[in-house]
Design an enzyme around this catalytic site. Structure first.
Site, PDB file in Angstrom:
ATOM      1  N   ALA A  93      94.068   4.554   2.945  1.00 53.06           N
ATOM      2  CA  ALA A  93      94.276   5.078   3.855  1.00 53.06           C
ATOM      3  C   ALA A  93      93.092   5.438   4.734  1.00 53.06           C
ATOM      4  CB  ALA A  93      95.267   6.264   4.567  1.00 53.06           C
ATOM      5  N   LYS A  94      92.585   4.887   5.349  1.00 57.24           N
ATOM      6  CA  LYS A  94      91.427   5.179   6.159  1.00 57.24           C
ATOM      7  C   LYS A  94      90.857   6.894   6.303  1.00 57.24           C
ATOM      8  CE  LYS A  94      88.139   3.566   7.784  1.00 57.24           C
ATOM      9  NZ  LYS A  94      87.849   3.363   9.190  1.00 57.24           N
TER      10      LYS A  94
END
Ligand code: GLU
Length: 281
Positions: free
Chosen positions: A237-238
């Site tokens: 996940a960024k």
């Protein structure tokens, strides 16, 4: 002919997990002399950001991926979603629901793959359809369709088990169609023969297979791939610091080289490929 697609939602920029998925879909098509399509899933008005679309396409090109035909935007397909919704209503399979998220949360006694299982509050009730969400009566729909099967190339033959989702929303107030309805209709519209996507969407396929049967749509084969994971096993996940493709691209990283590394299973430090569906964990 094999036809695959990559169908990002422009809610955020792409990360390495998206790159892995896009490369896989691209390569599986090209290996068969087939086609690779791109679809932008941009109907979630609250989360979708039009300005990210050129960045997403630039990332794909930077990775060395080429796609066939024009990019399909779901926002151009609203009439088709509404028409399919009307057909399901005519079959008596949808009902309007005015429950709020909080009400559902409070009344739910179990959870399904998409979150709290809708307890069926509005089913069989006279509910004002104006501005309502439309839910599918899953038990009735599954009974009408009869037993259904589908195939995942990695996990093998599956018996469709859509009941675990409960009465999911297919048409909603704020977005014209749910992911389940829009993606199923678009895979048929784009004549996708092999749906390549992450295994986090494996369960959704039970619902998609049911919708195909109800709407008379062709049935593709699926390839749900393991996800890239962080050292703690959670998917990339960024927001947890996984590098974004745009960031790497602007920093001058060679995208084609990165794509080759991902193909060869050489992932940046701390990132690995998670377990597949059915792998012992
Ligand atoms: N738009 C979805 C996502 O970005 C993918 C949908 C699909 O591949 O079916 O997660």
């Amino acid at each position: 002919m094999t036809r695959t697609r990559f169908a990002p939602s422009p809610n955020g920029l792409l990360h390495l997990g998206h790159a892995y998925a896009a490369i896989l879909a691209h390569d599986l098509a090209r290996a068969q002399g087939g086609e690779f399509l791109v679809r932008i899933e941009d109907i979630d008005a609250a989360r979708s950001r039009a300005e990210l679309v050129p960045e997403i396409l630039a990332d794909l090109a930077w990775l060395g991926l080429s796609w066939d035909g024009p990019v399909l935007h779901q926002s151009s397909r609203l009439a088709a979603y509404a028409e399919a919704g009307e057909r399901l209503k005519a079959l008596g399979l949808l009902y309007p629901c005015q429950c709020t998220r909080a009400e559902i949360q409070a009344a739910a006694t179990a959870s399904g793959p998409d979150g709290p299982l809708y307890p069926g509050t509005c089913r069989g009730r006279a509910v004002d359809p104006h501005g309502a969400a439309w839910r599918i009566d899953m038990a009735r729909a599954a009974e009408l369709a009869g037993p259904l099967e589908w195939t995942d190339v990695l996990a093998g033959p599956q018996r469709a088990a859509p009941l675990a989702f409960g009465d999911v929303v297919l048409l909603r107030k704020e977005a014209p169609a749910s992911y389940h309805l829009a993606a199923t209709l678009d895979d048929a519209h784009q004549a996708i023969s092999l749906v390549v996507r992450g295994q986090d969407l494996f369960q959704s396929t039970h619902v998609h297979r049911l919708l195909q049967a109800l709407l008379g749509l062709p049935v593709p084969v699926w390839h749900h791939h393991p996800l890239l994971v962080e050292p703690d096993g959670r998917k990339l996940a960024k927001r947890r610091g996984s590098p974004g493709l745009r960031e790497l691209r602007l920093a001058g990283v060679d995208g084609a080289e990165l794509a080759q590394a991902l193909r060869g299973g050489r992932f940046p430090a701390g990132i690995s490929l998670g377990a597949g569906v059915g792998d012992a964990s």
